[in-house]
Design an enzyme around this catalytic site. Structure first.
Site, PDB file in Angstrom:
ATOM      1  N   ASN A  10       1.186  -1.429  -0.056  1.00  0.00           N
ATOM      2  CA  ASN A  10       0.007  -0.122   0.123  1.00  0.00           C
ATOM      3  C   ASN A  10       0.796   0.737   0.164  1.00  0.00           C
ATOM      4  OD1 ASN A  10      -2.045   2.179  -0.006  1.00  0.00           O
ATOM      5  ND2 ASN A  10      -2.599   0.978   1.831  1.00  0.00           N
ATOM      6  N   ARG A  91      -2.772  -2.655  -3.368  1.00  0.00           N
ATOM      7  CA  ARG A  91      -4.127  -1.291  -3.066  1.00  0.00           C
ATOM      8  C   ARG A  91      -3.770  -0.248  -4.471  1.00  0.00           C
ATOM      9  NH1 ARG A  91      -5.928   2.349   1.334  1.00  0.00           N
ATOM     10  NH2 ARG A  91      -7.228   2.974   1.434  1.00  0.00           N
ATOM     11  N   HIS A 180     -13.238   1.193   0.804  1.00  0.00           N
ATOM     12  CA  HIS A 180     -13.260   0.470   1.483  1.00  0.00           C
ATOM     13  C   HIS A 180     -13.650  -0.471   0.394  1.00  0.00           C
ATOM     14  CE1 HIS A 180     -12.959   3.255   5.067  1.00  0.00           C
ATOM     15  NE2 HIS A 180     -11.948   3.728   4.891  1.00  0.00           N
ATOM     16  N   ARG A 239     -12.737  13.545   8.786  1.00  0.00           N
ATOM     17  CA  ARG A 239     -13.222  14.881   7.561  1.00  0.00           C
ATOM     18  C   ARG A 239     -14.593  14.451   8.045  1.00  0.00           C
ATOM     19  NH1 ARG A 239     -12.018   9.011   5.096  1.00  0.00           N
ATOM     20  NH2 ARG A 239     -10.016   9.650   3.779  1.00  0.00           N
ATOM     21  N   GLU A 387      -7.433  -6.495   5.356  1.00  0.00           N
ATOM     22  CA  GLU A 387      -7.466  -6.248   3.609  1.00  0.00           C
ATOM     23  C   GLU A 387      -6.476  -6.452   2.512  1.00  0.00           C
ATOM     24  OE1 GLU A 387      -8.808  -1.417   5.491  1.00  0.00           O
ATOM     25  OE2 GLU A 387      -9.803  -1.322   2.988  1.00  0.00           O
TER      26      GLU A 387
END
Ligand code: ADP
Length: 399
Positions: A10, A91, A180, A239, A387
């Site tokens: 990643n 990813r 996601h 956020r 993940e």
């Protein structure tokens, strides 16, 4: 140790996270992180079994970072020859309309990921740096891109489209891509396996620092909370999540803020951090439990109410969209660990017969578990997402 593995990478703008995954057991054989790429001093951490190696050294760019990772595999183990790497899984945040599943990275696929940079200006360029250097340094194994958006390419038009004028939306690729997706797909599939049923109406709550919720019917996503970008939807660590877009116009006109300032405000300075000063839920709960500072306590409580209420609204609307609800699953940092968020949401859903098992909910474990009472109308699971394993398994299909 397994003689075969998949290396999952990643690559971020100033970091490279990696994990060597045993695709059969899901175990991390080794993992690590290169941080502060481009700063005067970088930091590398490599974990192999119980051995942790940390080094400070200059890492001017991703090429040096990746070379250092490979050096650490050589010196700290397992050597790449021992590891038997079958594939490298990368990813990638944004796959746009091009990718509805994993893709073997050819030069054409690489260029398509580059083409999508305007839709993910922070992420895709950083992924490409990792992809380019990893392909160069490990040319003999397949490199596979696994997209965060791929699962949600299945969204029906009714939830993928904004009610924006069609010509503009199409010209500038403005639609809901979600994010996601690897986690929502992995978790919903694992729950279907545990339940022994494909015909489930599921809500998956991926609640980490970034947070999203999806509605999955019979194995297919029918809605999700993140949109063109990960800003839409739930309240998150930093956020805003859903907000009236007119707030942008208002802040420009009234506060004289530039677009970049509003972008930073909404993405980095809002959410829990913006309302309480802390983005980590543990700190927010500590404020809520601190009677000595009633003003901070009240502010933190109000922020938590906004957080829970947003979750509640999504559960309500997704239950309606699904035409009923069998399972709610909590995953990621908050979903897996925050007992009180799970309890408060379940309590808010009690008028609909949702019942949490208070004791089961308190158990701390890394295992998938049911936390609802036997007579709850909806089964509630805590399922640790993985993940890296999901990426590894998808990458392996090209090996
Ligand atoms: P991301 O991958 O989006 O960075 P994670 O899924 O790792 O996020 O989740 C990180 C968040 O999980 C932290 O910011 C914190 O709010 C929350 N978290 C982690 N552990 C706990 C805990 N024990 N109790 C409550 N919240 C926790």
């Amino acid at each position: 140790m397994s003689s075969t593995s998949v290396l999952v990478i990643n690559s971020g703008s100033s970091s490279i996270k990696y994990q060597l995954v045993d695709p059969d057991t899901g175990d991390a054989i080794a993992k690590g992180l290169v941080e502060r790429i481009g700063d005067s001093m970088g930091l590398i951490k490599h974990v192999h079994g119980d051995a942790v190696t940390e080094e400070e050294l200059p890492v001017p760019d991703h090429t040096v970072g990746m070379r250092e990772v490979l050096r650490l595999f050589d010196t700290e183990g397992p050597t790449l020859a021992e590891a038997g790497i079958l594939a490298v899984g990368h990813r990638v945040v944004q796959g746009g309309r091009h990718f509805d599943g994993p893709a073997l990275i050819t030069n054409e696929v690489r260029d398509l990921i580059e083409e999508l940079c305007p839709l993910a200006p922070l992420h895709n360029p950083a992924h490409l740096k990792g992809i380019d250097v990893a392909r160069e340094l490990m040319p003999d194994v397949p490199h596979v891109a696994v997209f965060d958006t791929a699962f949600f390419q299945q969204l029906p038009a009714r939830s993928a489209l904004y009610a924006l004028e069609t010509e503009t939306a199409e010209k500038y690729s403005v639609r809901r891509y979600g994010a996601h997706g690897t986690s929502h797909q992995f978790v919903s599939q694992e729950i279907a396996k545990l339940e022994g049923r494909d015909d489930l109406k599921q809500i998956v709550m991926h609640l980490g620092n970034g947070a999203s919720v999806s509605a999955v019917k019979n194995g297919h996503p029918i809605d999700t909370s993140m949109g063109l970008t990960p800003l839409e939807g739930l309240m998150m660590g930093t956020r805003t999540g859903d907000i009236d877009p007119a707030v942008v116009f208002h802040l420009q006109r009234v506060a004289g803020m530039s677009i970049d300032e509003v972008d930073t405000l909404f993405n980095k300075k809002s959410g829990m951090k913006g309302m309480t000063g802390e983005s980590d839920m543990r700190s927010v709960w500590a404020m809520i439990h601190n009677d000595e500072d009633p003003e901070t306590q009240q502010r933190a409580r109000t922020a938590m109410d906004v957080y829970i209420n947003r979750l509640l609204k999504y559960v309500g609307s997704y239950t309606a969209e699904l035409g009923g609800l069998d399972v709610i699953t909590f995953t990621a940092g908050i979903g897996e660990n925050d007992i009180d968020v799970r309890r408060e949401l379940a309590e808010a859903l009690s008028p609909f017969g949702v019942k949490i098992d208070v004791e089961a909910n308190k158990v701390r474990s890394g295992e998938p578990r049911v936390v609802s009472a036997p007579d709850s109308t909806v089964k509630i699971y805590v399922f640790p997402t993985n993940e890296e394993l999901a990426i590894a398994r998808q990458a392996l299909t090209f090996a």
